[in-house]
Design an enzyme around this catalytic site. Structure first.
Site, PDB file in Angstrom:
ATOM      1  N   LYS A 157     -34.989 -41.785 -71.156  1.00 22.22           N
ATOM      2  CA  LYS A 157     -35.111 -42.726 -69.417  1.00 22.22           C
ATOM      3  C   LYS A 157     -36.084 -44.280 -69.997  1.00 22.22           C
ATOM      4  O   LYS A 157     -35.957 -45.294 -70.207  1.00 22.22           O
ATOM      5  CB  LYS A 157     -36.094 -42.359 -68.422  1.00 22.22           C
ATOM      6  CG  LYS A 157     -35.122 -41.436 -67.868  1.00 22.22           C
ATOM      7  CD  LYS A 157     -33.384 -41.302 -68.081  1.00 22.22           C
ATOM      8  CE  LYS A 157     -32.616 -40.105 -67.126  1.00 22.22           C
ATOM      9  NZ  LYS A 157     -31.099 -39.858 -67.442  1.00 22.22           N
TER      10      LYS A 157
ATOM     11  N   SER B 235     -29.163 -39.861 -61.169  1.00 23.75           N
ATOM     12  CA  SER B 235     -29.482 -37.933 -62.013  1.00 23.75           C
ATOM     13  C   SER B 235     -29.067 -37.538 -61.143  1.00 23.75           C
ATOM     14  O   SER B 235     -29.259 -37.152 -59.717  1.00 23.75           O
ATOM     15  CB  SER B 235     -31.398 -37.927 -62.181  1.00 23.75           C
ATOM     16  OG  SER B 235     -31.427 -39.732 -63.145  1.00 23.75           O
TER      17      SER B 235
ATOM     18  N   CYS C 239     -25.721 -35.969 -60.164  1.00 24.76           N
ATOM     19  CA  CYS C 239     -24.684 -36.100 -59.803  1.00 24.76           C
ATOM     20  C   CYS C 239     -23.241 -35.545 -60.388  1.00 24.76           C
ATOM     21  O   CYS C 239     -22.165 -36.275 -59.902  1.00 24.76           O
ATOM     22  CB  CYS C 239     -24.835 -37.396 -59.080  1.00 24.76           C
ATOM     23  SG  CYS C 239     -25.749 -38.090 -58.262  1.00 24.76           S
TER      24      CYS C 239
ATOM     25  N   ARG D 103     -39.290 -36.176 -62.575  1.00 21.98           N
ATOM     26  CA  ARG D 103     -39.471 -38.301 -62.622  1.00 21.98           C
ATOM     27  C   ARG D 103     -40.483 -38.508 -61.761  1.00 21.98           C
ATOM     28  O   ARG D 103     -39.997 -37.952 -60.442  1.00 21.98           O
ATOM     29  CB  ARG D 103     -38.766 -38.520 -62.988  1.00 21.98           C
ATOM     30  CG  ARG D 103     -37.846 -39.050 -64.609  1.00 21.98           C
ATOM     31  CD  ARG D 103     -36.914 -39.898 -65.395  1.00 21.98           C
ATOM     32  NE  ARG D 103     -35.797 -39.203 -63.912  1.00 21.98           N
ATOM     33  CZ  ARG D 103     -35.506 -40.102 -62.318  1.00 21.98           C
ATOM     34  NH1 ARG D 103     -35.780 -40.554 -62.455  1.00 21.98           N
ATOM     35  NH2 ARG D 103     -34.327 -39.440 -62.330  1.00 21.98           N
TER      36      ARG D 103
ATOM     37  N   ARG E 208     -33.555 -27.376 -66.488  1.00 18.57           N
ATOM     38  CA  ARG E 208     -33.126 -28.056 -67.318  1.00 18.57           C
ATOM     39  C   ARG E 208     -32.417 -27.088 -68.462  1.00 18.57           C
ATOM     40  O   ARG E 208     -33.538 -26.613 -68.350  1.00 18.57           O
ATOM     41  CB  ARG E 208     -33.554 -29.784 -67.950  1.00 18.57           C
ATOM     42  CG  ARG E 208     -33.937 -30.328 -66.351  1.00 18.57           C
ATOM     43  CD  ARG E 208     -32.959 -31.664 -66.670  1.00 18.57           C
ATOM     44  NE  ARG E 208     -33.021 -31.645 -65.937  1.00 18.57           N
ATOM     45  CZ  ARG E 208     -32.216 -33.442 -65.050  1.00 18.57           C
ATOM     46  NH1 ARG E 208     -31.450 -33.555 -65.788  1.00 18.57           N
ATOM     47  NH2 ARG E 208     -32.204 -33.832 -64.046  1.00 18.57           N
TER      48      ARG E 208
ATOM     49  N   TYR F 238     -42.778 -33.547 -68.345  1.00 18.35           N
ATOM     50  CA  TYR F 238     -42.060 -32.888 -68.198  1.00 18.35           C
ATOM     51  C   TYR F 238     -41.060 -34.174 -68.760  1.00 18.35           C
ATOM     52  O   TYR F 238     -40.823 -35.189 -68.136  1.00 18.35           O
ATOM     53  CB  TYR F 238     -41.799 -32.674 -66.774  1.00 18.35           C
ATOM     54  CG  TYR F 238     -40.755 -32.459 -65.899  1.00 18.35           C
ATOM     55  CD1 TYR F 238     -39.857 -31.004 -66.835  1.00 18.35           C
ATOM     56  CD2 TYR F 238     -39.524 -33.310 -65.549  1.00 18.35           C
ATOM     57  CE1 TYR F 238     -38.621 -30.952 -66.297  1.00 18.35           C
ATOM     58  CE2 TYR F 238     -37.612 -32.921 -65.621  1.00 18.35           C
ATOM     59  CZ  TYR F 238     -37.687 -31.285 -65.450  1.00 18.35           C
ATOM     60  OH  TYR F 238     -36.685 -31.104 -65.654  1.00 18.35           O
ATOM     61  N   GLY F 239     -39.663 -34.025 -69.212  1.00 25.06           N
ATOM     62  CA  GLY F 239     -38.370 -34.330 -69.336  1.00 25.06           C
ATOM     63  C   GLY F 239     -38.772 -35.752 -69.320  1.00 25.06           C
ATOM     64  O   GLY F 239     -39.363 -36.576 -70.060  1.00 25.06           O
TER      65      GLY F 239
ATOM     66  N   HIS G  27     -27.048 -46.570 -67.799  1.00 20.80           N
ATOM     67  CA  HIS G  27     -27.473 -45.265 -67.652  1.00 20.80           C
ATOM     68  C   HIS G  27     -25.788 -44.542 -67.507  1.00 20.80           C
ATOM     69  O   HIS G  27     -25.697 -43.884 -66.011  1.00 20.80           O
ATOM     70  CB  HIS G  27     -28.370 -44.305 -65.927  1.00 20.80           C
ATOM     71  CG  HIS G  27     -28.661 -43.395 -65.123  1.00 20.80           C
ATOM     72  ND1 HIS G  27     -28.709 -43.248 -64.176  1.00 20.80           N
ATOM     73  CD2 HIS G  27     -28.709 -42.370 -66.563  1.00 20.80           C
ATOM     74  CE1 HIS G  27     -29.168 -41.963 -63.873  1.00 20.80           C
ATOM     75  NE2 HIS G  27     -29.553 -41.523 -65.729  1.00 20.80           N
TER      76      HIS G  27
ATOM     77  N   LYS H 260     -23.263 -36.188 -64.044  1.00 21.20           N
ATOM     78  CA  LYS H 260     -22.505 -36.938 -65.433  1.00 21.20           C
ATOM     79  C   LYS H 260     -21.801 -35.591 -66.283  1.00 21.20           C
ATOM     80  O   LYS H 260     -21.670 -35.652 -67.367  1.00 21.20           O
ATOM     81  CB  LYS H 260     -23.619 -38.170 -65.930  1.00 21.20           C
ATOM     82  CG  LYS H 260     -23.751 -39.170 -64.516  1.00 21.20           C
ATOM     83  CD  LYS H 260     -24.446 -40.079 -65.691  1.00 21.20           C
ATOM     84  CE  LYS H 260     -25.639 -39.876 -66.149  1.00 21.20           C
ATOM     85  NZ  LYS H 260     -26.261 -40.011 -65.086  1.00 21.20           N
ATOM     86  N   THR H 261     -23.043 -34.655 -66.454  1.00 13.83           N
ATOM     87  CA  THR H 261     -23.004 -33.749 -67.824  1.00 13.83           C
ATOM     88  C   THR H 261     -21.383 -32.562 -67.888  1.00 13.83           C
ATOM     89  O   THR H 261     -20.991 -33.465 -68.429  1.00 13.83           O
ATOM     90  CB  THR H 261     -24.019 -33.388 -67.287  1.00 13.83           C
ATOM     91  OG1 THR H 261     -25.160 -33.828 -68.071  1.00 13.83           O
ATOM     92  CG2 THR H 261     -24.248 -32.029 -69.410  1.00 13.83           C
TER      93      THR H 261
ATOM     94  N   ASP I 286     -25.166 -39.276 -70.833  1.00 12.01           N
ATOM     95  CA  ASP I 286     -26.057 -40.003 -69.888  1.00 12.01           C
ATOM     96  C   ASP I 286     -26.626 -41.414 -70.197  1.00 12.01           C
ATOM     97  O   ASP I 286     -27.053 -42.223 -68.716  1.00 12.01           O
ATOM     98  CB  ASP I 286     -27.725 -39.478 -70.316  1.00 12.01           C
ATOM     99  CG  ASP I 286     -29.095 -39.082 -68.954  1.00 12.01           C
ATOM    100  OD1 ASP I 286     -28.281 -39.034 -67.404  1.00 12.01           O
ATOM    101  OD2 ASP I 286     -30.144 -39.153 -69.094  1.00 12.01           O
TER     102      ASP I 286
HETATM  103  O1  SAT Z   1     -36.386 -36.219 -66.276  1.00 11.50           O
HETATM  104  S1  SAT Z   1     -35.368 -37.195 -66.478  1.00 11.50           S
HETATM  105  O2  SAT Z   1     -34.741 -38.041 -66.506  1.00 11.50           O
HETATM  106  O3  SAT Z   1     -34.926 -36.845 -68.401  1.00 11.50           O
HETATM  107  C1  SAT Z   1     -33.530 -36.463 -66.494  1.00 11.50           C
HETATM  108  C2  SAT Z   1     -33.094 -37.473 -64.987  1.00 11.50           C
HETATM  109  O4  SAT Z   1     -33.287 -37.984 -63.948  1.00 11.50           O
HETATM  110  O5  SAT Z   1     -31.305 -37.551 -65.566  1.00 11.50           O
HETATM  111 MN    MN Z   2     -29.537 -39.427 -66.058  1.00 14.06          MN
END
Ligand code: SAT
Ligand code: MN
Length: 580
Positions: free
Chosen positions: A207, A249, A251, A70, A365, A198-199, A227, A253-254, A276
């Site tokens: 997000k 992000s 840290c 991000r 990822r 990207y993501g 979050h 969570k998953t 998330d």
């Molecule tokens: O790239 S993402 O924002 O989807 C993942 C994250 O930062 O938790």
């Molecule tokens: Mn996240």
């Protein structure tokens, strides 16, 4: 396919006039559609096929090396008044922002197909769910959105029924970082993102919609878009309780959401509702209930192995899209911490040479459907969501923050959340390992002024007589030698147990200035290789260190000027006084 919703139809036409694609494709979310897109991306090299035998239906995408995380410095919240976005966001006036980004969208889809993706965030039949439509020129985004959201015909039907949806326009543009912007227009329920594939920059349901736009909507409508992971904890008697937990992000969570109880905890089971994002509402009885707006996981790959997260490790052996991992000789995906195999090609597609850094990008990822998670909670599909007993905030702190503590009440809990600080990770571009303030782990994701956001949190506390208890945890405390003091992973269940027992007034605690900490006996450490001195450090606070911490929080709070709720300042003063 097209649509009966006039607003949607005219927006799609308008976008097509601006971006000038060769074709327009309305996504129905079908398997056939997915297969066609995969074939196409294999043919043009956007995807590489991984080992069909050991990783069936798995693909690797290598993003542009300048586009791997991000980009917070290019992310804007565009409210008419600058103060409404707050010092926590980059701001641009809506007219300027539209003009700037529309100039980049002009003709950007020439020679490309424009995909229209209707999606629903949350169970398709939940009153708490919200829909959106993402327009993109990236087939990679389409297949990811199909995994991460409920996308396609059913979502379109709901949009046609309800008439409202969030508009998300995305183009990879020419991937020039100088022409990359992620812009949010909360009052128009609109997102515009260009220049990144990207993501979090490109999968706009995540997000951009489910946090930045939804947090703004949640404030208007009296709920919370956070979050947070959501996890169910089942004890050996078969009773299930749910907690929601916010961490920055990357840290863990998953990992926490998919925790496997250690051998010492026979009969315990963890159920994943979400990893998330949590959308939380009070029901008629005043019970806070949460849904996971997402349908899949976009998780950090490095560090995933049988020991750290067996569920994730198993779940990503089939039907998974990998982004920016390395590969082995026989085309298996490889990452640091996989504990198996040898990388031969790095994430950039070059022959692996340790001199060039890690083989997999630290923010590489996996994208995978939640249904593949062995611990996926069936009630994650329940339109009413799950009842939340406790809210947990956490940060990555080498020092200062103890393993766990409980806030004294909701108001104090809002202070605890607002005071969260954490060391930065690879999920965003910029330096890694620097402590920064990250209130409620929402620093990059709150779509409006944090002062107003904390006020909203305080106001939510007035709406129910049975509020969840609020806690803070820190799994990342280090000793003088830089070693983690707490074993983490599955053993974190011991901390969750203390938390749930506290919610039922069943566990002992000592009161301190910052909240209630477990007494040494209250936390079950049986069978753990952890000495007394370490436990003592984990379960106590240093008042001098905390005076400094409070001063840091105060200075940060002052940057919000008169938007800072007076209550929050009062509660901080109280902590300061109690520290002596
Ligand atoms: O790239 S993402 O924002 O989807 C993942 C994250 O930062 O938790
Ligand atoms: Mn996240």
């Amino acid at each position: 396919m097209t649509t009966q919703n006039a607003n949607l139809a005219s927006w799609v036409e308008e976008v097509a006039r601006l971006t000038k694609p060769d074709n327009i494709h309305w996504c129905d979310g079908s398997e056939a559609e997915r297969e066609r897109l995969i074939e196409m991306m294999l043919a043009d090299g956007t995807l590489l096929k991984l080992n069909e035998k050991t990783y069936p239906n798995c693909y690797l995408h290598r993003s542009n090396p300048n586009d791997v995380a991000r980009v917070e410095h290019l992310t804007f919240v565009c409210t008419p008044e600058r103060d409404d976005a707050g010092p926590n966001n980059h701001w641009m006036a809506p007219a300027d922002a539209h003009a700037k980004i529309d100039a980049l969208f002009d003709g950007c889809m020439k020679g490309r197909t424009m995909y229209v993706i209707p999606y629903c965030m949350g169970p398709i039949d939940s009153p708490y769910s919200r829909c959106g439509v993402e327009i993109t020129d990236s087939p990679y985004v389409v297949v990811n959105m199909h995994l991460m959201t409920r996308a396609g015909s059913d979502a379109l039907k709901r949009i046609e029924r309800e008439g409202t949806f969030v508009k998300g326009l995305h183009s990879i543009g020419d991937l020039d970082p100088e022409k990359r912007f992620i812009m949010h227009f909360p009052e128009e329920l609109t997102i515009k993102s260009i220049g990144s594939g990207y993501g979090g920059n490109a999968l706009l349901g995540k997000k951009c919609h489910a946090l930045r736009i939804a947090s703004w909507q949640a404030r208007q409508e009296g709920w919370l878009a956070e979050h947070m992971l959501i996890v169910g904890i089942e004890n050996p008697q078969g009773e299930k309780k749910y907690v929601a937990a916010a961490f920055p992000s990357a840290c863990g969570k998953t990992n926490l959401a998919m925790l496997i109880p250690p051998e010492s905890h026979e009969g315990w089971k963890i159920w994943t509702v979400g990893d998330d994002i949590a959308w939380m509402h009070f029901d008629e009885e005043g019970q806070l209930r949460a849904i996971n707006p997402e349908a899949g996981y976009f998780g950090v790959v490095p560090g995933t192995n049988r020991k750290t997260n067996k569920n994730a490790f198993d779940m990503i052996t089939h039907d998974t899209i990998f982004t920016n991992v390395a590969v082995t000789e026989d085309m298996e995906p490889w990452w640091e911490g996989r504990k198996n195999g040898t990388p031969v090609i790095d994430w950039k597609g070059n022959k692996y040479d340790p001199a060039n850094g890690p083989a997999a990008h630290p923010n590489s990822r996996f994208t995978v459907s939640a249904k593949q998670n062995p611990s996926y909670a069936p009630e994650a599909e329940d339109p009413r969501g799950v009842p939340i007993s406790a809210i947990i905030f956490g940060g990555r702190r080498a020092s200062v923050a103890p393993l766990v503590y409980q806030a004294k009440d909701w108001e104090h809990g809002v202070l605890v959340g607002a005071s969260v600080a954490s060391e930065t990770t690879a999920a965003a571009t910029g330096a890694v390992g620097v402590v920064r303030r990250d209130p409620m782990a929402m620093k990059p994701f709150c779509g409006y002024n944090f002062g107003d956001y904390w006020n909203h949190w305080l106001a939510m506390g007035q709406r129910s007589g049975k509020l969840p208890q609020i806690f803070h945890v820190n799994w990342f405390r280090q000793d003088a030698g830089g070693n983690f003091m707490w074993p983490g992973f599955g053993e974190n269940l011991r901390v969750l147990r203390w938390i749930l027992d506290r919610c039922e007034n069943r566990a002992a605690a000592q009161e301190t200035a910052i909240g209630y900490l477990p007494t040494k006996d209250a936390l079950d450490t049986s069978g753990l290789d952890i000495d007394d001195a370490t436990l003592e450090t984990l379960l106590s606070i240093d008042n001098e260190e905390w005076k400094t911490e409070v001063a840091g929080v105060r200075e940060y709070f002052e940057s919000f000027g008169d938007r800072l709720p007076a209550k929050l300042r009062e509660r901080l003063d109280q902590v300061d006084r109690d520290l002596g």
